[in-house]
Design an enzyme around this catalytic site. Structure first.
Site, PDB file in Angstrom:
ATOM      1  N   CYS A   1       0.817  -1.225   0.000  1.00 38.60           N
ATOM      2  CA  CYS A   1       0.000   0.000   0.000  1.00 38.60           C
ATOM      3  C   CYS A   1       0.846   1.269   0.000  1.00 38.60           C
ATOM      4  O   CYS A   1       0.325   2.362  -0.212  1.00 38.60           O
ATOM      5  CB  CYS A   1      -0.942  -0.002   1.196  1.00 38.60           C
TER       6      CYS A   1
ATOM      7  N   HIS B   1      -3.470   6.958   2.499  1.00 41.66           N
ATOM      8  CA  HIS B   1      -3.861   5.672   1.918  1.00 41.66           C
ATOM      9  C   HIS B   1      -5.218   5.291   2.503  1.00 41.66           C
ATOM     10  O   HIS B   1      -5.460   5.428   3.700  1.00 41.66           O
ATOM     11  CB  HIS B   1      -2.808   4.616   2.250  1.00 41.66           C
TER      12      HIS B   1
ATOM     13  N   ASN C   1     -10.191  -0.655   0.185  1.00 42.79           N
ATOM     14  CA  ASN C   1      -8.740  -0.519   0.143  1.00 42.79           C
ATOM     15  C   ASN C   1      -8.234  -1.029  -1.211  1.00 42.79           C
ATOM     16  O   ASN C   1      -8.320  -2.223  -1.495  1.00 42.79           O
ATOM     17  CB  ASN C   1      -8.132  -1.335   1.290  1.00 42.79           C
TER      18      ASN C   1
HETATM   19  N1  COA Z   1     -18.127  -8.997   9.882  1.00 47.03           N
HETATM   20  C1  COA Z   1     -18.504  -9.250  11.147  1.00 47.03           C
HETATM   21  N2  COA Z   1     -17.644  -9.546  12.120  1.00 47.03           N
HETATM   22  C2  COA Z   1     -16.335  -9.563  11.808  1.00 47.03           C
HETATM   23  C3  COA Z   1     -15.879  -9.319  10.512  1.00 47.03           C
HETATM   24  C4  COA Z   1     -16.832  -9.024   9.517  1.00 47.03           C
HETATM   25  N3  COA Z   1     -16.496  -8.752   8.250  1.00 47.03           N
HETATM   26  N4  COA Z   1     -14.532  -9.400  10.497  1.00 47.03           N
HETATM   27  C5  COA Z   1     -14.145  -9.706  11.746  1.00 47.03           C
HETATM   28  N5  COA Z   1     -15.236  -9.809  12.539  1.00 47.03           N
HETATM   29  C6  COA Z   1     -15.279 -10.117  13.954  1.00 47.03           C
HETATM   30  C7  COA Z   1     -14.046 -10.789  14.460  1.00 47.03           C
HETATM   31  O1  COA Z   1     -14.115 -12.170  14.217  1.00 47.03           O
HETATM   32  C8  COA Z   1     -14.070 -10.459  15.928  1.00 47.03           C
HETATM   33  O2  COA Z   1     -14.915 -11.345  16.578  1.00 47.03           O
HETATM   34  P1  COA Z   1     -14.515 -11.955  18.002  1.00 47.03           P
HETATM   35  O3  COA Z   1     -14.373 -10.763  18.894  1.00 47.03           O
HETATM   36  O4  COA Z   1     -15.656 -12.830  18.295  1.00 47.03           O
HETATM   37  O5  COA Z   1     -13.211 -12.668  17.757  1.00 47.03           O
HETATM   38  C9  COA Z   1     -14.731  -9.091  15.986  1.00 47.03           C
HETATM   39  O6  COA Z   1     -15.366  -8.909  14.693  1.00 47.03           O
HETATM   40  C10 COA Z   1     -13.798  -7.922  16.222  1.00 47.03           C
HETATM   41  O7  COA Z   1     -12.649  -8.093  15.449  1.00 47.03           O
HETATM   42  P2  COA Z   1     -11.447  -7.080  15.518  1.00 47.03           P
HETATM   43  O8  COA Z   1     -10.341  -7.613  14.690  1.00 47.03           O
HETATM   44  O9  COA Z   1     -11.152  -6.666  16.900  1.00 47.03           O
HETATM   45  O10 COA Z   1     -12.117  -5.806  14.821  1.00 47.03           O
HETATM   46  P3  COA Z   1     -11.461  -4.420  14.524  1.00 47.03           P
HETATM   47  O11 COA Z   1     -12.222  -3.374  15.196  1.00 47.03           O
HETATM   48  O12 COA Z   1      -9.974  -4.446  14.731  1.00 47.03           O
HETATM   49  O13 COA Z   1     -11.739  -4.273  12.973  1.00 47.03           O
HETATM   50  C11 COA Z   1     -10.533  -4.491  10.928  1.00 47.03           C
HETATM   51  C12 COA Z   1     -11.205  -5.207  12.080  1.00 47.03           C
HETATM   52  C13 COA Z   1      -9.891  -5.505   9.994  1.00 47.03           C
HETATM   53  C14 COA Z   1     -11.570  -3.701  10.169  1.00 47.03           C
HETATM   54  C15 COA Z   1      -9.473  -3.525  11.500  1.00 47.03           C
HETATM   55  O14 COA Z   1      -8.661  -4.193  12.413  1.00 47.03           O
HETATM   56  C16 COA Z   1      -8.606  -2.923  10.429  1.00 47.03           C
HETATM   57  O15 COA Z   1      -9.059  -2.150   9.630  1.00 47.03           O
HETATM   58  N6  COA Z   1      -7.315  -3.261  10.468  1.00 47.03           N
HETATM   59  C17 COA Z   1      -6.379  -2.703   9.537  1.00 47.03           C
HETATM   60  C18 COA Z   1      -6.560  -3.349   8.220  1.00 47.03           C
HETATM   61  C19 COA Z   1      -5.764  -2.683   7.177  1.00 47.03           C
HETATM   62  O16 COA Z   1      -5.776  -1.482   7.090  1.00 47.03           O
HETATM   63  N7  COA Z   1      -5.062  -3.452   6.358  1.00 47.03           N
HETATM   64  C20 COA Z   1      -4.329  -2.983   5.293  1.00 47.03           C
HETATM   65  C21 COA Z   1      -3.194  -2.148   5.730  1.00 47.03           C
HETATM   66  S1  COA Z   1      -2.627  -1.307   4.365  1.00 47.03           S
END
Ligand code: COA
Length: 326
Positions: free
Chosen positions: A112, A253, A283
């Protein structure tokens, strides 16, 4: 001597995949996706369209906007995580398609952060008199490395391409004001595609284990992204002796609206100064900043001479910021 953005373009595939569509594919909800990421929909390229095809379409628009011919381009740089092939590079497809007969070219693999890295190289090249225009493309077909059975990742990504042409212009004082680039291999495993390269060449086993898709630890990535992007922004502003309020537009980004808002708040810029389109495209990795630059110019939010702050974070880890006079 100035170096300015002389033309921009972007290409977004027609097909829209909404959060409601995803609800039918995995156990998720529109509300969860919007609250956690800000994403409403993303675009998916058709089977017969690859990353290079999208880069070409974006590049053609950038050439048109710049009013120059492909033959005037000195270098073609394509930032991508989803190249058409391991080799030849995707830049060669763009070069051939736009008739950049005088150019050399290469791909950049910085996930990214690809556009931030590409800009560093392009500005350096253009300090040499023999180069006049450099074409930078950020393009991705992430849908082909997305595991559509994994709700943790499949809701996040989309396809698209953007292109920016930088050119030497003696009549302006545009150019790079400050930059801050990093790589840290200590977190290689938190965001990766485990197979398809020489470590784990494609085999029946790698396919069965779904190793040709994006694997990500979301929570860890989130925290690292906020800290790294904030640090890079602060560094370039400090190096330039500037405050966030002096920046016309911050183009981060587009991975997650919450990451963008957290960084914006930490570096002291107003909501109105921050460009966000992650709601429409998800993204798009290396493509996202180039698409934003194009939309900002075409939407009248950016003009030649404006100060812009670009910042990105991605797999590697790679990250960095560019403070530019457009
Ligand atoms: N729908 C519903 N529930 C979901 C889900 C979805 N699409 N994806 C994950 N969950 C669940 C998880 O399983 C977890 O459940 P649990 O608590 O029972 O284990 C819960 O939601 C919370 O997950 P968590 O990982 O804590 O959520 P979060 O607030 O961190 O959000 C992301 C998840 C991926 C959106 C976030 O972490 C994120 O954006 N991370 C960065 C990703 C990124 O930018 N990547 C590229 C970098 S360039």
């Amino acid at each position: 001597m100035g170096i300015r953005i002389v033309g921009t373009g972007s290409y977004i595939p027609e097909k829209v995949l909404t959060n409601f569509d995803l609800q039918k594919m995995v156990d998720t909800s529109d509300e969860w996706i919007q609250v956690r990421t800000g994403i409403v929909e993303r675009h998916i390229a058709p089977d017969d369209m690859c990353t290079g095809d999208m880069a070409v379409k974006a590049a053609e628009k950038a050439l048109e906007a710049a009013g120059i011919d492909g033959s005037e381009i000195s270098a073609v740089i394509v930032a991508t995580t989803t190249p058409d092939y391991n080799f030849p590079n995707t830049a060669s497809l763009v070069q051939r398609s736009i008739g950049a007969v005088s150019a050399f070219g290469f791909d950049i693999s910085a996930a990214c952060s690809g556009m931030i890295y590409s800009l560093e190289l392009a500005y350096s090249l253009l300090l040499q008199k023999k180069y006049r225009y450099v074409l930078l493309c950020g393009a991705e077909k992430l849908s082909c490395i997305t595991n559509w059975q994994d709700r943790n990742t499949c809701v996040l990504f989309g396809d698209g391409a953007g292109a920016v042409i930088l050119g030497r212009d003696d009549s302006c004082d545009s150019g790079q004001i400050a930059s801050d680039l990093h790589i840290d291999g200590n977190y290689r495993e938190i965001l990766q595609m485990p197979a398809g390269g020489s470590r784990n060449p494609a085999s029946h086993e790698t396919v069965e284990k779904r190793m040709h898709y994006i694997h990500m630890l979301g929570r860890e990535t989130f925290k690292l992204a906020v800290n790294a992007m904030t640090g890079a922004c602060r560094k370039v502003l400090a190096d330039a002796g500037m405050e966030g309020s002096q920046v016309k537009l911050v183009i981060p980004h587009q991975a997650n609206k919450r990451i963008i808002e957290a960084v914006a708040q930490r570096i002291g810029v107003q909501k109105e100064q921050v460009f966000i389109n992650v709601n429409k495209y998800g993204n798009t990795s290396a493509a996202s900043i180039a698409i934003c630059i194009d939309e900002a110019f075409r939407g009248g939010l950016l003009r030649t001479g404006d100060v812009i702050l670009l910042v990105a974070f991605g797999s590697g880890l790679t990250w960095g910021a560019q403070l530019l006079r457009a």
